[in-house]
Design a protein around this motif. Structure first.
Motif, PDB file in Angstrom:
ATOM      1  N   VAL A   1       5.767 -40.007  48.266  1.00 14.49           N
ATOM      2  CA  VAL A   1       4.522 -39.853  49.406  1.00 14.49           C
ATOM      3  C   VAL A   1       5.182 -41.179  50.444  1.00 14.49           C
ATOM      4  CG1 VAL A   1       2.322 -40.223  50.240  1.00 14.49           C
ATOM      5  CG2 VAL A   1       2.812 -38.617  48.291  1.00 14.49           C
TER       6      VAL A   1
ATOM      7  N   HIS B   1      -3.081 -36.563  53.859  1.00 13.77           N
ATOM      8  CA  HIS B   1      -3.901 -35.666  52.720  1.00 13.77           C
ATOM      9  C   HIS B   1      -3.129 -36.168  51.427  1.00 13.77           C
ATOM     10  CE1 HIS B   1      -4.505 -32.139  49.920  1.00 13.77           C
ATOM     11  NE2 HIS B   1      -5.517 -32.372  50.448  1.00 13.77           N
ATOM     12  N   ASP B   2      -1.818 -36.045  51.271  1.00 21.39           N
ATOM     13  CA  ASP B   2      -1.033 -36.426  50.108  1.00 21.39           C
ATOM     14  C   ASP B   2      -1.367 -37.647  49.451  1.00 21.39           C
ATOM     15  OD1 ASP B   2      -0.623 -33.515  49.992  1.00 21.39           O
ATOM     16  OD2 ASP B   2       1.654 -33.616  50.545  1.00 21.39           O
TER      17      ASP B   2
ATOM     18  N   GLU C   1      -4.249 -37.967  47.889  1.00 22.03           N
ATOM     19  CA  GLU C   1      -4.199 -37.368  46.397  1.00 22.03           C
ATOM     20  C   GLU C   1      -3.574 -37.948  45.448  1.00 22.03           C
ATOM     21  OE1 GLU C   1      -5.371 -34.126  45.472  1.00 22.03           O
ATOM     22  OE2 GLU C   1      -6.867 -34.431  47.044  1.00 22.03           O
ATOM     23  N   THR C   2      -2.331 -38.906  45.683  1.00 21.86           N
ATOM     24  CA  THR C   2      -1.629 -39.393  44.918  1.00 21.86           C
ATOM     25  C   THR C   2      -1.978 -41.035  44.624  1.00 21.86           C
ATOM     26  OG1 THR C   2      -0.034 -40.276  46.495  1.00 21.86           O
ATOM     27  CG2 THR C   2       0.297 -38.002  45.421  1.00 21.86           C
TER      28      THR C   2
END
Length: 318
Positions: free
Chosen positions: A215, A247-248, A251-252
């Motif tokens: 990411v 968004h990612d 999430e991570t």
């Protein structure tokens, strides 16, 4: 432009703005073949595809579409489009090496190419390809005493081994990179490699670290491409790239990437005169930067919020 094609482009742009880059790609990929007979139409499609692939994390595909866009821009003779394509490709280059700039002049190009290839492989989660690209650099650096290149290659090889589940080898490479960083006195590199070493105690931690690293790599590319779009007066295009990567990042748990993305999103929103949204994103970015101990970044993000509130006049205004 054909109304049907225009409708498909609008659908793709809508998907990008809603952080659905793969939906945009699904529309644009077949469209690129349909418009192949029109240089100007294909140029628009390729530019959108390049941005969508950055948002989706496929930097190799983004580069291919960017290169095709450059070819098309040259055919049109549009200097602005040519410059845009050149800048897009330059800012898309992966940033994988800590010490690459200090390599000897006669080997710098080969080393940078290897680092770039390895960084791209790591971004797409291909540890085997990354290790293969780095192996000759490790051998050459160790034999020539180029410790700075060796540290970078060792650190990246550690990441590749983590992806492959070979934690003992990952630990050995990370320890070597940390040893060189400590000898060199480079505090930033020392902190980076020390953090890397902390993640090799279990495969679960290694997987989480690699997800965050991918990411982070996507974030570097997205920030470069989106920053270019803002400079060229197209904040909407910048947001299309940034939202999916944000968004990612959330999430991570890639907090540093999240802060940087929110900061640039705030700038893009401000450029669109969406002041409440810009203030919200800038404040969130500042809070994240503060939590990370980055006072300089926190202050920069707060200045964006203040600008949106009208406390600081934009450059060139009274």
């Amino acid at each position: 432009m054909d109304p049907v094609i225009d409708a498909q482009l609008r659908e793709a742009v809508k998907a990008l703005r809603e952080a659905r880059p793969r939906d945009a790609i699904a529309v644009l990929d077949p469209l690129s073949a349909e418009v192949a007979g029109s240089v100007t139409d294909e140029l628009v499609v390729r530019q959108l595809l390049a941005s969508a692939q950055v948002a989706a994390g496929d930097l190799d595909a983004a580069r291919r579409h960017g290169e095709r866009a450059l070819e098309l821009a040259r055919l049109t003779g549009d200097d602005e489009a040519i410059t845009y394509a050149h800048t897009f490709l330059r800012r898309l280059s992966a940033d994988g090496a800590w010490f690459g700039d200090d390599a000897e002049e006669d080997t710098r190009d080969a080393i940078e190419r290897a680092f770039d290839e390895a960084a791209q492989a790591l971004t797409r989660g291909d540890g085997e390809a990354a290790a293969k690209a780095l192996e000759p650099v490790l051998i050459a650096a160790a034999s020539s005493g180029d410790f700075m290149a060796e540290a970078s290659a060792s650190g990246m090889t550690a990441q590749a081994m983590m992806m492959l589940g070979r934690l003992d080898e990952a630990r050995m490479q990370a320890e070597r990179a940390l040893e060189i960083a400590e000898i060199s006195g480079d505090e930033n590199a020392r902190a980076h490699f020390a953090e890397l070493l902390e993640h090799v105690d279990s495969q679960t931690n290694a997987d989480a670290a690699m997800a965050a690293a991918r990411v982070a790599a996507r974030t570097r590319a997205a920030l470069g491409v989106a920053g270019q779009a803002i400079e060229l007066g197209d904040p909407g295009a910048a947001l299309q790239v940034l939202w999916p990567v944000l968004h990612d990042a959330c999430e991570t748990g890639a907090t540093g990437a999240e802060a940087s993305l929110r900061g640039l999103i705030a700038q893009a929103l401000l450029a669109e005169n969406k002041r409440p949204e810009a203030i919200d994103q800038a404040n969130k970015a500042a809070a994240l930067a503060d939590a990370l101990g980055d006072a300089e970044a926190g202050e920069a993000f707060r200045q964006i919020a203040e600008l949106a509130l009208g406390f600081i006049p934009p450059t060139g205004e009274a």
